[in-house]
Design a protein around this motif. Sequence first.
Motif, PDB file in Angstrom:
ATOM      1  N   LYS A  11       0.827  -1.210   0.000  1.00 47.45           N
ATOM      2  CA  LYS A  11       0.000   0.000   0.000  1.00 47.45           C
ATOM      3  C   LYS A  11       0.864   1.264   0.000  1.00 47.45           C
ATOM      4  N   GLY A  12       0.334   2.317  -0.580  1.00 48.51           N
ATOM      5  CA  GLY A  12       1.019   3.598  -0.558  1.00 48.51           C
ATOM      6  C   GLY A  12       0.713   4.345   0.725  1.00 48.51           C
ATOM      7  N   LYS A  16       6.676   3.877   4.278  1.00 52.16           N
ATOM      8  CA  LYS A  16       7.895   3.227   3.781  1.00 52.16           C
ATOM      9  C   LYS A  16       9.099   4.171   3.786  1.00 52.16           C
ATOM     10  N   ASP A  39      11.947   4.223  -5.586  1.00 47.73           N
ATOM     11  CA  ASP A  39      10.629   4.648  -6.045  1.00 47.73           C
ATOM     12  C   ASP A  39      10.853   5.657  -7.171  1.00 47.73           C
ATOM     13  N   ALA A 176       5.351   1.728  -3.957  1.00 48.40           N
ATOM     14  CA  ALA A 176       4.180   0.958  -3.527  1.00 48.40           C
ATOM     15  C   ALA A 176       3.840  -0.042  -4.630  1.00 48.40           C
ATOM     16  N   ASP A 205      -3.243  -5.292   1.001  1.00 44.51           N
ATOM     17  CA  ASP A 205      -2.020  -5.112   0.228  1.00 44.51           C
ATOM     18  C   ASP A 205      -0.827  -5.782   0.899  1.00 44.51           C
TER      19      ASP A 205
ATOM     20  N   GLY B  11       1.539   8.041  -2.752  1.00 46.51           N
ATOM     21  CA  GLY B  11       0.647   6.985  -2.270  1.00 46.51           C
ATOM     22  C   GLY B  11      -0.001   7.380  -0.956  1.00 46.51           C
TER      23      GLY B  11
END
Lengths: 285, 160
Positions: A11-12, A16, A39, A176, A205, B11
């Motif tokens: 998931k976004g 992270k 990313d 993500a 997710d 996100g």
Amino acid sequence: MPKTIAVTGGKGGTGKSTISALLAIGLSKEYRVLLVDADADCPNLHIILKAKRKLLSEVKQTIPKWDFSKCIKCGKCSQVCKENAIIFVKGKYPIFVKEQCIGCNACRIVCPTKAIGKAEQKIGSLYFSEISSNLHLISSEMLITYEETGPIVNALKKEVSKLEDKYDFIIIDTAAGTHCNVISALLGVDFALAVTEPTPLGAHDLSLILSLTKKLNIPAFVLLNKANMAKSKAEEIRSIAAQFSAEIVSEIPYDKKIFEAYSSANLEKIPESLYKPLIDFIKKK
Amino acid sequence: MKTITVSSGKGGVGKSSITAIIALYLAKKQNKQIVYADCDVDAPNAHILLNLKEKDFYEREEIFASEKATLIAEKCIHCRKCVSADICNFNAISWNKEKNIPEFNKYLCEGCGSCSLICPVNPRNRLCNSGHRTDSCSIARPFKIDYSCQIFSGKNRHNH
């Protein structure tokens, strides 16, 4: 050989990048750390860490270039192109749609008169920043309008492998999702840390990313971020982690201090006690 | 018909929630016919926000795309042409010295067919690009909302 850890999660917006940065800052107090922003669509670590990015190299892709003096208009190049990047009309020279090209060699291999040579197109950039003497950041950024980030992440990982002798830890912050750019980032790491949150979406997710790491044979651990937001969902996250035999290494509560530090890009304001269990776990691994 | 894309680089900012709110409002309060496409095929979540269960999916279609190179070992003459320079640009082929055959990394293979074209034995047969399942697509129809897109994880192409 350094330990390589991928911070991922499916998931976004689960944290992270923040976790990657905190982990890197924490470890860099004792070790030499290379933080990798994989990313390539939306790299953010340099913003979180307030780093000035220096261009390291441009990522280029090989594309075909026709020498029409040798072309016999046979159309074979168009037949073998699986991306439909070469349009052929009988009696005409082939038309190349470079946006569709993924940079393979099929058209060059099949050309009977060697009429197809090579050219290059820029698809992204790699940057390097020195956060401190022990902490360096290498980030990737895709050129807008290019469609695939996988090749950029591959180029990034190649650059990382050249530098790896200089570090004790390499921390890779993935995008993500579970797409090819995430797969490229995950391949070859020692283990993955899946950052998730106690929401139905986080749970869904998380099971996707854990099934991916399982398929790739990468040991995975789970970090439950914003853990105190919804107790019942936190329980679901724990059961998904158990289902995949992925240990929950740490639970970080939702804390206003973290949000304020994040929204003003002042990570040093986050109390170390909140993420110390994570650092200790990674050190032992 | 009007087509609206809900998008954002970052996100977790609320793309799916906002999309669901717009769709539910238009369907329930404005009585509009809506096609709801969850294009986040890596990690689709719209079905969770709309509280859809397995039984709500009235149609399911599997999508086959992204062919992968596979070796027909008994035909291999160990010429190493498939691992020579300027063939696989995706680092998906490595040479297994013990077995003296090429090995294909299905996660890196883009299915371009270059290795099968250079193979001298029988390019069409020996390194065949076998059909490989990558994505699956599901469609459901709750509250006049057509909902589509679902993916199996661990596959590496989704723009088909």
